[in-house]
Design a protein around this motif. Structure first.
Motif, PDB file in Angstrom:
ATOM      1  N   HIS A  68       0.830  -1.207   0.000  1.00 21.64           N
ATOM      2  CA  HIS A  68       0.000   0.000   0.000  1.00 21.64           C
ATOM      3  C   HIS A  68       0.861   1.252   0.000  1.00 21.64           C
ATOM      4  O   HIS A  68       1.694   1.453   0.880  1.00 21.64           O
ATOM      5  N   PRO A  69       0.668   2.126  -1.010  1.00 23.51           N
ATOM      6  CA  PRO A  69       1.501   3.340  -1.107  1.00 23.51           C
ATOM      7  C   PRO A  69       1.032   4.428  -0.163  1.00 23.51           C
ATOM      8  O   PRO A  69      -0.053   4.356   0.418  1.00 23.51           O
ATOM      9  N   GLU A  70       1.853   5.453  -0.041  1.00 23.36           N
ATOM     10  CA  GLU A  70       1.446   6.643   0.695  1.00 23.36           C
ATOM     11  C   GLU A  70       0.249   7.274  -0.014  1.00 23.36           C
ATOM     12  O   GLU A  70       0.104   7.152  -1.234  1.00 23.36           O
ATOM     13  N   GLU A  71      -0.591   7.947   0.746  1.00 19.44           N
ATOM     14  CA  GLU A  71      -1.788   8.555   0.160  1.00 19.44           C
ATOM     15  C   GLU A  71      -1.433   9.525  -0.966  1.00 19.44           C
ATOM     16  O   GLU A  71      -2.173   9.654  -1.952  1.00 19.44           O
ATOM     17  N   THR A  72      -0.296  10.202  -0.852  1.00 21.64           N
ATOM     18  CA  THR A  72       0.099  11.188  -1.856  1.00 21.64           C
ATOM     19  C   THR A  72       0.742  10.550  -3.088  1.00 21.64           C
ATOM     20  O   THR A  72       0.970  11.234  -4.083  1.00 21.64           O
TER      21      THR A  72
END
Length: 281
Positions: free
Chosen positions: A187-191
């Motif tokens: 899961h990536p960072e929200e940005t």
């Protein structure tokens, strides 16, 4: 030299001068015409370029173009456009609504901490879950009967579409793929709008046994088979009747489940307490 010859020479000289001036005038006129013509072409080209830029700027994006597209619903769904996704044993008497956005970091934290407890409850027939997916972290919002596409990315929509492709394989593949998407590893960072990349979504899928090297799944992701379904699911989120506007959110019997702090329960203990109370209600 005679006077006549002198006059004749002067006349001839004047004629030559007149002819030379006419030639120069014609050349100057031609140059002016060429300059004007080039200027007109340049202006038309500039206007055409501006016009093209305006057309391109106003041209609907790929996702905008899908808001009115025919929805292809995955298998294992019901309801309008296949947006009702209920997973669990038929014997389970109650249903827990789970509201999530694929890019949501708090959803990822919940899945990493409490996800296995939810899976155990589903497998044990304690309750069913109804998945309702949003794409508001892409900037998408409520429109006039369809999703209003935002400008903050594509990852939520694209991952939602991939979840649809997994659901088309089986409910179990859907749950396992959702767990993988929200894992610390993937899961990536929200940005970071990394989930907009089909290759990345397929790479994650290869960690799920039912999806590993699954040609049908991969083709659906690459072709965007369930892209319109992803938007239809997002519209279901946008128009929900549970007063849910953020993720993760959990609803049972029309009431939101909360932890001791009044927010979504983020520990196994808080979640179990909230669910058990809802099951008794």
């Amino acid at each position: 030299m005679s006077k006549r010859n002198s006059q004749s020479a002067k006349t001839a000289a004047r004629e030559r001068l007149r002819l030379e001036r006419e030639k120069q005038a014609k050349r100057a006129k031609v140059r002016r015409q060429v300059i004007v013509a080039c200027s007109v072409v340049a202006v038309l080209a500039a206007a055409g370029g501006i016009g093209w830029a305006i057309v391109q700027a106003n041209k609907p994006s790929y996702w905008d173009g899908l808001t009115d597209a025919k929805v292809v619903a995955p298998a294992n769904t019901t309801g309008t456009d296949g947006t009702t996704v209920v997973i669990g044993k038929d014997t389970a008497k109650k249903t827990l609504k789970v509201y999530e956005d694929p890019r949501c970091p708090v959803c990822a934290a919940f899945e990493q901490t409490v996800g296995s407890a939810v899976k155990k409850d589903i497998d044990g027939g304690k309750y069913k879950i109804q998945f309702i997916g949003g794409t508001f972290l892409d900037g998408d919002g409520k429109g006039d009967g369809k999703v209003k596409i935002g400008s903050r990315g594509e990852g939520s929509k694209n991952a939602m579409s991939a979840l649809g492709a997994a659901l088309n394989v089986s409910p179990e593949a859907f749950l396992e793929y959702k767990t993988a998407l929200y894992s610390k590893q993937w899961h990536p960072e929200e940005t970071d709008d990394k989930l907009k990349d089909d290759a990345y979504l397929i790479k994650i899928a290869n960690t799920v046994s039912a999806l590993k090297n699954n040609t049908k799944f991969e083709t659906a992701v690459k072709n965007g088979t369930y892209d319109a379904w992803a938007l239809a699911m997002s519209e279901t989120f946008n128009t929900n009747k549970d007063d849910v506007s953020g993720t993760p959110s959990f609803v049972m019997n029309g009431k939101k489940l909360t932890g001791a702090d009044g927010y979504a329960p983020m520990s196994v203990a808080d979640f179990n307490t909230a669910v058990d109370a809802a099951l008794k209600g």
